[in-house]
Design a protein around this motif. Structure first.
Motif, short mmCIF file in Angstrom:
data_model
loop_
_atom_site.label_atom_id
_atom_site.label_comp_id
_atom_site.label_asym_id
_atom_site.label_seq_id
_atom_site.Cartn_x
_atom_site.Cartn_y
_atom_site.Cartn_z
N GLY A 1 50.04 42.32 28.25
CA GLY A 1 49.69 41.24 29.16
C GLY A 1 49.81 41.60 30.62
N ALA B 1 44.45 28.60 23.67
CA ALA B 1 44.71 29.98 24.11
C ALA B 1 44.01 30.99 23.19
CB ALA B 1 46.21 30.25 24.13
N ALA C 1 45.25 37.58 30.61
CA ALA C 1 45.06 36.78 29.40
C ALA C 1 43.71 37.11 28.77
CB ALA C 1 45.14 35.29 29.72
#
Length: 290
Positions: free
Chosen positions: A19, A139, A59
């Motif tokens: 990430g 998400a 992301a």
């Protein structure tokens, strides 16, 4: 058509896992600029952005999530090849399913059976509150969320829901608690009840029914978890207000019997999904068409 560059794919996989560009570069032992260049090259090759920046975090986009799943399978296949020449597992399709923690396990299994029984599909199951599951859905960490109540919409809502089943509800219990030919009033006089907790749609419908009939049931237990309701009825705490699917094994064996169907009461089951450019094709096998 040019082939994928696996150096680019390895850099992408590291950034997706960490990430963060800096941590990914440290893990790979290369400069951060090199990782950035490799990611841009892979995005250009695939024709889609794979990441979006959220502060210091990278992301995955929807295309990125699909690419990450494929990358995981590709590297896993490479590891199998190195470890053993006999490994012929092949690519497996991953379906990520979230289910409300209190949802009937029997319903979940019946719904997912075509996927669970397919050797080419890997089903990942997660449970939680509706808020947690919707956050995971948005998400892109889940493909679908299963629940027994449609969540509330607001101006920011991006998901949609569809009713996937509607189960009749009745009173079930051990045979000794059920007088022959008994109606609702007789059953409530003879036995206490095991009910869904207050606040559920099913409980509200039942409360309206008994109020309309002028009845005052004795409540032995309440639970918001269908699995707990099933156990309480099995333990003979009283007659349970449940969809038959919750106790299908007990009904089949004769341990429990249906005392009285309540045709006005139903338990609805819903699937919540996001509109996606790249929908998971395996879901089409279990979800009805819009």
């Amino acid at each position: 058509m040019s082939l994928l560059n696996y150096t680019h794919l390895r850099a992408f996989r590291a950034v997706a896992a960490e990430g963060n560009l800096t941590r990914a570069a440290e893990k790979l032992g290369v400069a951060q600029s090199a990782v950035s260049t490799q990611i841009r090259a892979l995005e250009a090759r695939l024709g889609h952005p794979l990441f979006e920046r959220r502060g210091r975090t990278m992301a995955l986009t929807e295309a990125g999530r699909i690419a990450f799943d494929c990358a995981e399978r590709a590297f896993a296949a490479g590891d199998e090849l190195v470890e053993t020449l006999a490994g012929r597992a092949g690519a497996r399709q991953v379906v990520r399913v979230g289910a409300l923690a209190t949802l009937s396990r029997n319903f979940q299994l019946n719904f997912l059976r075509p996927l669970v029984q397919d050797p080419e599909v890997s089903v990942v199951l997660r449970s939680g509150s509706i808020g947690e599951l919707l956050a995971e859905l948005e998400a892109l960490r889940l493909d679908v969320v299963l629940t027994n109540a449609p969540p509330r919409h607001d101006a920011s809502t991006t998901w949609s829901e569809r009713r996937i089943d509607d189960q009749p509800v009745g009173l079930v219990g051990h045979p000794h608690r059920i007088p022959e030919g008994a109606g609702l009033a007789d059953l409530l006089e003879a036995a206490p009840l095991v009910l869904p907790a207050e606040g559920s749609a099913l409980r509200a419908d039942f409360d309206r029914l008994v109020a309309r009939e002028g009845l005052s049931p004795r409540i032995a237990a309440e639970a918001d978890d269908m699995a707990m309701l099933r156990l309480l009825v099995r333990e003979d705490a009283g007659l349970g207000l449940v969809p038959p699917i919750v106790v299908q094994d007990e009904l089949s064996s004769g341990l429990l019997v249906e005392a009285l169907p309540l045709p006005d009461l139903h338990e609805a089951f819903w699937a919540i999904t996001l509109p996606r450019r790249f929908p998971n094709p395996a879901l089409a096998r279990v979800l009805p068409r819009d």
